[in-house]
Write an enzyme that holds these catalytic residues in place. Structure first.
Site, short mmCIF file in Angstrom:
data_model
loop_
_atom_site.label_atom_id
_atom_site.label_comp_id
_atom_site.label_asym_id
_atom_site.label_seq_id
_atom_site.Cartn_x
_atom_site.Cartn_y
_atom_site.Cartn_z
N ASP A 1 26.99 65.24 22.32
CA ASP A 1 25.11 66.05 21.52
C ASP A 1 25.68 67.25 20.64
O ASP A 1 24.70 67.36 20.17
CB ASP A 1 25.21 66.26 23.55
CG ASP A 1 23.83 67.49 23.23
OD1 ASP A 1 22.28 66.96 22.15
OD2 ASP A 1 23.34 68.82 22.56
N HIS B 1 19.72 61.60 28.44
CA HIS B 1 20.28 63.22 28.75
C HIS B 1 19.66 64.49 28.34
O HIS B 1 19.34 65.48 29.26
CB HIS B 1 21.38 63.58 27.53
CG HIS B 1 21.06 63.71 26.49
ND1 HIS B 1 21.36 62.47 25.36
CD2 HIS B 1 21.13 64.54 25.70
CE1 HIS B 1 21.50 63.42 24.61
NE2 HIS B 1 21.16 65.19 24.74
N ASP C 1 52.04 65.41 1.60
CA ASP C 1 50.79 66.33 2.99
C ASP C 1 49.70 65.64 2.81
O ASP C 1 48.77 66.45 3.99
CB ASP C 1 50.73 67.69 2.90
CG ASP C 1 52.66 68.21 2.13
OD1 ASP C 1 53.35 67.79 2.75
OD2 ASP C 1 52.37 68.79 0.92
N HIS D 1 18.08 61.16 18.15
CA HIS D 1 18.99 62.73 18.04
C HIS D 1 19.59 61.97 19.72
O HIS D 1 20.76 61.75 19.24
CB HIS D 1 18.11 63.67 19.01
CG HIS D 1 19.52 64.58 19.75
ND1 HIS D 1 20.40 65.01 19.47
CD2 HIS D 1 19.43 65.10 21.28
CE1 HIS D 1 21.76 65.46 20.14
NE2 HIS D 1 20.55 65.75 21.21
N GLU E 1 15.28 67.40 31.02
CA GLU E 1 15.07 69.40 30.52
C GLU E 1 14.05 69.55 29.41
O GLU E 1 13.50 70.29 29.44
CB GLU E 1 16.77 68.86 29.42
CG GLU E 1 16.19 70.67 28.29
CD GLU E 1 17.89 70.85 28.25
OE1 GLU E 1 17.60 71.39 26.85
OE2 GLU E 1 18.98 69.64 28.37
N ASP E 2 13.48 68.49 28.60
CA ASP E 2 12.71 68.66 27.41
C ASP E 2 11.54 67.66 27.90
O ASP E 2 10.33 67.56 27.09
CB ASP E 2 13.35 67.89 26.04
CG ASP E 2 14.52 68.63 26.26
OD1 ASP E 2 14.35 69.80 25.86
OD2 ASP E 2 15.44 68.68 24.56
#
Length: 723
Positions: free
Chosen positions: A198, A133, A317, A109, A137-138
């Protein structure tokens, strides 16, 4: 940052050294002070050695990061990949053992997020922060460790995109996380760049989530992230996010658009766009203009919108032709050649080079007709403009770094660079005043839902950036803040205007404030015409703090927002007396009766009797409907409110002369409106407080004596007519 890690860690408090010098005073702490938890400090060197074990040697990039470095070098050939290598080593080691719900190692990720930004041209610091990043947090990595290892810029970016914990904030965690992220974006726009990349990768892999969670995430992306991507000019991310959200929220319409695109892609013969592109290349080559011509296919959401406007889609178009050149002057040279050799559709021409959009976008838009009558849309821009059109602020690096722009901050805290536009400054201002997370979250969505931006001029030479559809109310609060509570009207382009007047791009606006000591205050009606969150929050806060505020009394010069109806008439019990026991008497607003007028009353809901002049059209209408009149008579009170219309020829200072004549009669002006001139004639509407009803004839005579006034009359309109 993603919720897909199987062992998410908690979010630490921000060390004081991570706060940048230009941090917004409205920034909130990232975690409650009472919930600091002890964190185990891991050994970064040990993790680094562990991550390097294997076939990759120390003097080369790990294979996993090589493709990121290659994309990065395409935009920044002189960039040093060493910081990327160290960031990857830390990210891979700290996320080791974590898996995404799709079954892939979690490190895929941050790698994907970093690759998205590298392909857009982000500089090295942004890529390092993107790799890291999710570590704070993790994992057990702390902000202090990121600071020590990679410096304050990377640490600030990582903290900016780090979520707040639900255990600390409960249901407010998501809105407060966005509030924290937006405040951080105000100091460094790269925070939002990382967040958008993200979210894009998470949306690409959202299929492993439960359907209800997919819908929830898609709605937030639609309401918040996509508008932010649009305003920051990151079209490459915005268009893909739109398609991914479209597929989740509107699967049938998405499938129909995909089917149309696939049918034309599989066609054997070249389409009209390819044929026209070939003719463009020939024309420009013969004119000696070096240019690239390519077809820009429409994405699924764009196809769906065009289909809704034009019905069945034709080959032309399905996309637009993009012409890219080296210099600005070449853009206009291309335009001249195309308009000379093809039939231009004049109504389709727009020059966003001379007048760029508020989100940095620059390009020439035009359209030309083919020999078969079909119209081809064309975009003309330089290669640099194209890079900015695709990547927006990502392509500009960090314009907020000290000395990056070479321009000091001007007054009112506005940045001088183009990536700190009015909408971002307004957002940062009003978020400080949002009293709670729910108000912030709902107001943020409302604000981002508004398209476009206008610039209006102040009389002191300054400018105000406002959203499209903003009114004089918004301009007053943008200029004066809470001082706009005393606003009594405005001048737009030198003419008196009601506060509800919608402003146009380029207007000059001058909000008029009540004199010191006047009892001026906001009206609840202002909320109907306020478009900016700052104005709505300020008005609501004042109304909440003054729930028992009486209606403006004598001497208050607050014009109503529209000239359609005067403010409510007095409900003084002694003004008139009714024969109906226990009823409240109210003087009708449509005709504002005063003694010695002949009056008639009618009972309405709520035990109220409204009193009209007997000649009022409302009386005839209610009598015709079968309603019975109620006996009423004048009481002992001598003070009355009356509405007068003054018809005049337009001339300078007429309003001031009329107001002076009214004041000379000892009469208070409750409100005054002036309709736009028609055939050199002007209609004024005054609601006045008479100290003695017997003085009404003298007042009307004094108003008629004002030069230019040719008639003064009493209000006598039905409620239907007023509406």
């Amino acid at each position: 940052m993603s919720a897909e890690a199987t062992n998410p860690a908690t979010t630490p408090a921000i060390p004081p050294e991570l706060l940048p010098p230009a941090a917004s005073p409205g920034a909130r702490p990232t975690a409650p002070a009472a919930r600091k938890r002890p964190r185990h400090r891991i050994d970064l060197r040990r993790l680094g050695r562990a991550a390097l074990l294997g076939p990759t040697s120390r003097d080369r990039l790990p294979d996993a990061i090589a493709h990121v470095a290659e994309a990065h070098r395409a935009h920044h050939p002189e960039a040093d990949p060493e910081a990327l290598r160290r960031a990857y080593v830390l990210a891979e080691a700290s996320h080791r053992g974590q898996m995404r719900k799709s079954g892939e190692p979690y490190i895929t990720h941050p790698l994907a997020v970093t690759l998205i930004l590298a392909e857009l041209g982000a500089e090295t610091t942004t890529l390092v922060a993107a790799l890291l990043h999710d570590t704070v947090e993790d994992t057990d990595v702390t902000l202090t460790q990121v600071l020590d290892e990679f410096g304050p810029e990377v640490a600030y970016l990582v903290d900016g995109v780090t979520k707040l914990e639900k255990v600390d904030y409960g249901a407010a965690a998501e809105p407060e996380t966005f509030r924290k992220m937006l405040v951080a974006t105000g100091n460094d726009v790269r925070v939002m760049s990382i967040k958008l990349a993200d979210r894009l990768h998470n949306m690409r892999t959202l299929g492993v989530m439960r359907p209800e969670k997919q819908v929830r995430i898609a709605k937030v992306t639609h309401d918040v992230l996509i508008p932010l991507a649009e305003r920051l000019g990151v079209q490459a991310l915005k268009t893909e996010l739109e398609d991914l959200v479209f597929a989740i929220l509107h699967p049938e319409e998405y499938a129909a658009a995909r089917e149309i695109a696939a049918a034309h892609e599989n066609a054997a013969a070249p389409g009209p766009l390819a044929e026209t592109a070939g003719r463009f290349r020939t024309v420009l080559r013969e004119a000696g203009i070096t240019a690239d011509v390519e077809i820009r296919p429409r994405h699924m959401v764009s196809l769906h919108r065009v289909r809704g406007k034009r019905g069945e889609l034709r080959g032309v178009d399905l996309g637009r032709l993009l012409v890219t050149v080296q210099e600005d002057a070449d853009c206009y040279a291309v335009l001249g050649e195309l308009h000379t050799c093809f039939t231009p559709v004049v109504s389709e021409f727009k020059d966003f080079i001379a007048v760029p959009k508020f989100n940095l976008y620059q390009s020439l838009h035009t359209a030309v007709a083919r020999a078969d009558g079909e119209v081809v849309e064309v975009l003309i821009r330089t290669h640099q403009m194209h890079q900015v059109a695709e990547a927006g602020v990502v392509a500009l690096g960090n314009p907020y770094a000290p000395g990056a722009t070479g321009v000091e901050d001007p007054h009112e805290g506005e940045r001088a660079d183009p990536t700190r536009p009015g909408w971002l400054s307004r957002l940062l201002d009003w978020q400080r005043a949002a009293p709670d997370a729910d108000t912030f979250w709902s107001t943020l969505r409302e604000d981002l839902a508004q398209d476009g931006e206008i610039t209006v001029f102040r009389t002191d030479g300054g400018t105000l950036s406002l959203p499209g559809g903003a009114s004089c109310v918004d301009a007053a609060y943008a200029q004066y803040g809470e001082g706009a509570h005393a606003c009594i009207g405005a001048r737009v382009n030198g003419r008196l205007a009601t506060l509800s007047t919608v402003l146009q791009d380029g207007d000059t606006v001058h909000p008029l404030l009540a004199a010191a000591g006047d009892d001026a205050s906001p009206s609840p009606d202002w909320l109907e015409h306020a478009r900016t969150p700052a104005a709505r929050i300020a008005i609501r806060r004042w109304l909440h703090a003054h729930p028992d505020r009486p209606a403006p009394g004598p001497g208050t010069r607050k014009p109503p927002l529209t000239g359609a109806a005067p403010p409510p008439a007095d409900e003084t019990p002694e003004a008139a007396v009714t024969d109906l026991p226990g009823a409240t008497v109210r003087l009708a607003r449509c005709c504002t009766p005063v003694p010695p007028d002949e009056i008639t009353g009618f009972a309405v809901r709520g035990g109220v009797v409204t009193v009209h002049r007997s000649a009022c059209p409302s009386v005839a209408r209610m009598a015709a409907s079968g309603r019975d009149p109620v006996g009423v008579r004048w009481g002992e009170n001598t003070e009355f409110r009356v509405t007068l219309f003054a018809e005049s020829f337009g001339r300078p200072h007429l309003l001031a002369d009329l107001t002076e004549a009214i004041a000379a009669e000892g009469v208070a002006v409750i409100s005054a409106t002036v309709e736009p001139p028609a055939e050199q004639r002007v209609r004024h509407t005054y609601t006045l407080q008479l100290p003695d009803a017997a003085g009404l004839p003298d007042l009307m005579r004094a108003m008629r004596d004002v030069p230019g006034v040719y008639d003064v009359s009493r209000a006598q309109r039905s409620a239907d007519a007023r509406r």
